[in-house]
Scaffold this motif. Structure first.
Motif, PDB file in Angstrom:
ATOM      1  N   UNK A   1     -22.805 -45.638 -37.319  1.00  0.00           N
ATOM      2  CA  UNK A   1     -22.315 -44.489 -38.082  1.00  0.00           C
ATOM      3  C   UNK A   1     -20.805 -44.598 -38.159  1.00  0.00           C
ATOM      4  N   UNK A   2     -20.272 -44.587 -39.385  1.00  0.00           N
ATOM      5  CA  UNK A   2     -18.837 -44.752 -39.597  1.00  0.00           C
ATOM      6  C   UNK A   2     -18.303 -43.646 -40.496  1.00  0.00           C
ATOM      7  N   UNK A   3     -16.987 -43.507 -40.481  1.00  0.00           N
ATOM      8  CA  UNK A   3     -16.329 -42.544 -41.340  1.00  0.00           C
ATOM      9  C   UNK A   3     -14.952 -42.243 -40.800  1.00  0.00           C
ATOM     10  N   UNK A   4     -14.087 -41.679 -41.623  1.00  0.00           N
ATOM     11  CA  UNK A   4     -12.738 -41.355 -41.155  1.00  0.00           C
ATOM     12  C   UNK A   4     -12.760 -40.272 -40.084  1.00  0.00           C
TER      13      UNK A   4
ATOM     14  N   UNK B   1     -21.699 -57.085 -43.089  1.00  0.00           N
ATOM     15  CA  UNK B   1     -20.754 -58.049 -42.515  1.00  0.00           C
ATOM     16  C   UNK B   1     -19.451 -57.301 -42.282  1.00  0.00           C
ATOM     17  N   UNK B   2     -18.603 -57.821 -41.405  1.00  0.00           N
ATOM     18  CA  UNK B   2     -17.332 -57.159 -41.100  1.00  0.00           C
ATOM     19  C   UNK B   2     -16.493 -57.006 -42.366  1.00  0.00           C
ATOM     20  N   UNK B   3     -16.455 -58.046 -43.202  1.00  0.00           N
ATOM     21  CA  UNK B   3     -15.648 -57.987 -44.429  1.00  0.00           C
ATOM     22  C   UNK B   3     -16.190 -56.947 -45.404  1.00  0.00           C
ATOM     23  N   UNK B   4     -17.507 -56.903 -45.534  1.00  0.00           N
ATOM     24  CA  UNK B   4     -18.107 -55.934 -46.447  1.00  0.00           C
ATOM     25  C   UNK B   4     -17.853 -54.503 -45.971  1.00  0.00           C
ATOM     26  N   UNK B   5     -17.948 -54.275 -44.661  1.00  0.00           N
ATOM     27  CA  UNK B   5     -17.676 -52.943 -44.097  1.00  0.00           C
ATOM     28  C   UNK B   5     -16.221 -52.565 -44.338  1.00  0.00           C
ATOM     29  N   UNK B   6     -15.314 -53.497 -44.087  1.00  0.00           N
ATOM     30  CA  UNK B   6     -13.885 -53.232 -44.281  1.00  0.00           C
ATOM     31  C   UNK B   6     -13.596 -52.907 -45.742  1.00  0.00           C
ATOM     32  N   UNK B   7     -14.193 -53.662 -46.669  1.00  0.00           N
ATOM     33  CA  UNK B   7     -13.985 -53.383 -48.094  1.00  0.00           C
ATOM     34  C   UNK B   7     -14.494 -51.998 -48.469  1.00  0.00           C
TER      35      UNK B   7
ATOM     36  N   UNK C   1     -21.779 -44.814 -32.921  1.00  0.00           N
ATOM     37  CA  UNK C   1     -20.615 -44.373 -33.689  1.00  0.00           C
ATOM     38  C   UNK C   1     -19.486 -45.365 -33.447  1.00  0.00           C
ATOM     39  N   UNK C   2     -18.858 -45.815 -34.517  1.00  0.00           N
ATOM     40  CA  UNK C   2     -17.745 -46.750 -34.367  1.00  0.00           C
ATOM     41  C   UNK C   2     -16.791 -46.614 -35.544  1.00  0.00           C
ATOM     42  N   UNK C   3     -15.542 -46.999 -35.319  1.00  0.00           N
ATOM     43  CA  UNK C   3     -14.567 -47.083 -36.417  1.00  0.00           C
ATOM     44  C   UNK C   3     -14.248 -48.541 -36.729  1.00  0.00           C
ATOM     45  N   UNK C   4     -14.865 -49.470 -35.990  1.00  0.00           N
ATOM     46  CA  UNK C   4     -14.521 -50.885 -36.017  1.00  0.00           C
ATOM     47  C   UNK C   4     -15.487 -51.666 -36.921  1.00  0.00           C
ATOM     48  N   UNK C   5     -14.993 -52.266 -38.024  1.00  0.00           N
ATOM     49  CA  UNK C   5     -15.877 -53.035 -38.913  1.00  0.00           C
ATOM     50  C   UNK C   5     -16.590 -54.190 -38.211  1.00  0.00           C
TER      51      UNK C   5
ATOM     52  N   UNK D   1     -20.691 -54.660 -37.815  1.00  0.00           N
ATOM     53  CA  UNK D   1     -21.379 -55.836 -38.355  1.00  0.00           C
ATOM     54  C   UNK D   1     -22.531 -56.299 -37.477  1.00  0.00           C
ATOM     55  N   UNK D   2     -22.602 -55.815 -36.239  1.00  0.00           N
ATOM     56  CA  UNK D   2     -23.721 -56.143 -35.357  1.00  0.00           C
ATOM     57  C   UNK D   2     -24.962 -55.312 -35.688  1.00  0.00           C
TER      58      UNK D   2
END
Length: 262
Positions: free
Chosen positions: A55-58, A244-250, A215-219, A223-224
């Motif tokens: 779960x991610x978000x600002x 993937x980390x790149x896709x999450x970051x984008x 819950x994480x803020x880390x792409x 990615x795991x």
């Protein structure tokens, strides 16, 4: 938004429903009148059994609030939360405490280990308190999975941060809970130790059939996971399968850009 459940890519359903937990029209609000703040705004979500969900978000998006409500650590203002087929939003405190103890595992940023106990004693402590005997074969499998076989007699101050968090992971797994919730579980670890712990969480899903919500803020951490849910302003606004980390970051950059232009 109602999120469809897909067949788990990893792990197994144990022959039961493929949904480990679900929220229906969940609202969580604080205060009243002009001071009322809505942390969760009519959230619908299903958590698939045998999967790793991130779960991610600002900051302030409601991600930790959603996890705490799903885990029965916080009450909802309205709506329903289910663990399997048990509606937990109507349970009395005593029943809810028992359900959390018997059916849910927790991993937090702070390792929460007792300094006077060995690693093994910390792992079995929740079961000892509940008066339950550990399944020896399962315990051995968990300890092997997280790579602690040679460290069981060590106390926390004799372990690295990564090893201490592995003890916390093993403690959550040892009681064979239906679902494990992690709140930034690698937030206090360096990148190498964090990667170790995330690898063990991934393995627990793949090899032990565990269900994990983190819950994480880390792409990189996200990615795991098998699936990432994105929250903004108390609502689930997007999700990603097989991240993937790149896709999450984008995707996160897209949200930031939208936030600046809205």
């Amino acid at each position: 938004m109602t999120t469809a459940v897909t067949i788990p890519r990893h792990g197994g359903t144990g022959g039961r429903t493929a949904v480990a937990a679900r929220a229906r029209q969940v609202v969580k609000a604080y205060g009243s009148g002009e001071a009322r703040v809505v942390a969760l705004d009519s959230v619908d979500v299903d958590i698939a059994r045998g999967q790793f969900t991130a779960i991610m978000g600002p900051s302030g998006s409601g991600k930790s609030t959603l996890m705490h409500c799903l885990a029965g650590l916080d009450t909802v203002t309205s709506g329903e939360i289910y663990l399997d087929e048990t509606e937990i939003t109507r349970l009395k405190d005593k029943k809810l405490t028992q359900l959390r103890r018997d059916r849910i595992g927790f991993i937090f940023q702070a390792f929460n280990l007792l300094p006077t106990l060995s690693a093994l004693e910390n792992i079995t402590l929740p079961m000892d308190i509940a008066g339950r005997k550990a399944d020896a074969e399962w315990l051995r499998r968990v300890v092997d999975t997280v790579g602690l076989s040679e460290r069981l007699r060590h106390r926390p101050n004799q372990l690295s941060g990564g090893q201490q968090q592995r003890v916390a992971v093993a403690r959550a797994l040892a009681a064979r809970p239906e679902i494990i919730f992690g709140d930034e579980p690698t937030g206090n670890l360096d990148s190498r130790a964090g990667a170790e712990v995330l690898g063990f969480l991934r393995t627990s899903v793949d090899e032990l059939g565990q269900t994990i919500v983190m819950v994480t803020h880390d792409p990189v951490a996200a990615s795991y996971a098998d699936r990432v849910l994105y929250l903004a302003d108390g609502r689930i606004v997007d999700e990603m399968e097989r991240p993937t980390a790149d896709a999450v970051l984008d995707r996160m950059k897209d949200f930031d850009a939208r936030g600046r232009t809205s």
